[in-house]
Design a protein around this motif. Structure first.
Motif: not given
Length: 401
Positions: A267-269, A306-307, A367-373, A385-386
């Motif tokens: 997500v961060a990347v 990276v996308l 807009v990609t940042t909106v869908y990053a999750r 995640g862990h």
């Protein structure tokens, strides 16, 4: 199984590398192809559009075939067909021959792209850490080599078949031998999504990200030279530099990107990559001269790289019970972005301005940042995640291991 997985990873990386070489050799010699066959400027866009359209058909076909045939076998036989089709493009002398060669190239490329990303996702699942970017780094390295070989051929005024033949003679037996160590992974039975199918509403955010990423990529590949020369006032020699810079920074970003995913999560990347790419388009749009514009194209390579790999990886995590189908469908939007990007920027540039046209892919990438999750699923370490306890996939060699 460690040795099996390592050989599978190395052979698949080589497959990505070969695909990068072949695709670059075709697209960078389009003017020579046009001249050899006498294709008019009006007819050329039809030929160029047919390749990604047929590649989309090939990707859909792969989704159906992998229900009965392992992705490793699809990749084993589609890659030689791509290389032979490339040679066919260079060896013919009639427009009908060109149409057939490009048609075969397009269909087999769609099968190849889908199947090798299927294997990449399954290997990443077996490794239980991010390795997907490394495969696409191999593709970028192949693209740089292919573009360099194309430059040598053009500089030496070699005919197309003379340029292509040595490459095919070397790479064809190499991929046939290397394909013995491809590894098919076992899909998980648990996870988010539908184990027996792919819900398009869940896949849609990733499809949009894939489309936007390829709109950005096609903008750079098709318009960077013209933009530097005509808008930023650079020389003809300088105009050839931005795409090379973009390819090199894409390679570097992908080579180290897996480390970022393991450390900070997908997500961060993805979010950071989208922001860097948007900054790159902004710099290109407002650049007062060619050298500042070069900085923008550098940022684009670092951000966009990276996308696409992470989008394929996210689809595999989202539909662990149907990852092959999800990747095949997602792969179609690779070609949608490629088809839309270049005409979109060209039309906006002619009707408005090329500086303004650069703002459109900037907004789409943002807009990609909106869908990053959407890039985090299941709490896997390679997804952001862990790590949670579970049974790792067991790799299965395509040669029966």
């Amino acid at each position: 199984m460690t040795d099996v997985l390592r050989r599978g990873r190395a052979s698949l990386a080589f497959g990505f590398f070969v695909q990068g070489v072949a695709f670059a050799l075709l697209v960078t010699r389009i003017p020579a192809v046009q001249e050899r066959y006498g294709v008019s400027d009006a007819l050329l866009p039809v030929f160029l559009a047919a390749v990604p359209i047929l590649a989309g058909v090939g990707s859909v076909t792969t989704e159906r075939l992998v229900r009965r045939v392992r992705p490793s076998r699809m990749l084993r036989w589609s890659q030689p067909v791509v290389l032979l089709a490339l040679l066919g493009v260079g060896a013919g002398d009639q427009v009908a021959q060109l149409a057939v060669a490009l048609g075969v190239f397009g269909l087999s490329v769609g099968m190849l792209d889908a199947s090798m990303n299927m294997l990449g996702v399954s290997l990443q699942r077996a490794y239980r850490r991010s390795i997907m970017l490394s495969f696409h780094a191999a593709y970028s390295l192949g693209g740089i080599l292919g573009a360099s070989l194309a430059w040598v051929g053009a500089h030496g005024e070699l005919t197309l078949w003379v340029s292509y033949l040595p490459v095919v003679v070397v790479l064809l037996p190499a991929v046939l031998v290397g394909s013995r160590w491809y590894v098919d992974g076992e899909a998980e039975a648990e996870g988010v999504g539908e184990a027996k199918g792919v819900a398009f509403r869940l896949l849609l955010p990733l499809c949009l990200v894939m489309t936007f990423a390829y709109i950005g990529d096609s903008t750079v590949s098709n318009w960077s030279a013209k933009y530097v020369k005509d808008v930023l006032g650079g020389s003809e020699q300088l105009a050839t530099v931005p795409y090379n810079v973009y390819m090199v920074t894409t390679l570097v970003g992908r080579a180290v990107g897996d480390l970022g995913v393991r450390r900070f999560g997908a997500v961060a990347v993805v979010r950071l990559g989208a922001l860097v790419a948007a900054c790159g388009f902004a710099v290109v749009a407002v650049a007062p001269g060619a050298w500042v514009g070069m900085l923008g194209f550098t940022l684009l390579g670092i951000g966009l790289c990276v996308l696409v790999p992470q989008t394929f990886a996210a689809a595999g995590r989202l539909f662990p019970g149907a990852s092959d189908a999800a990747i095949a469908r997602l792969n179609i939007f690779n070609y949608v972005g490629f088809l839309v990007g270049s005409p979109l920027v060209g039309a906006l540039g002619d009707a408005w301005s090329y500086r303004g046209a650069m703002l459109v892919p900037m907004v789409l990438v943002l807009v990609t940042t909106v869908y990053a999750r959407s890039f985090a699923s299941g709490g896997d370490r390679y997804g952001g995640g862990h790590e949670r306890p579970r049974t790792a996939d067991v790799g299965r060699g395509s040669n029966g291991l």
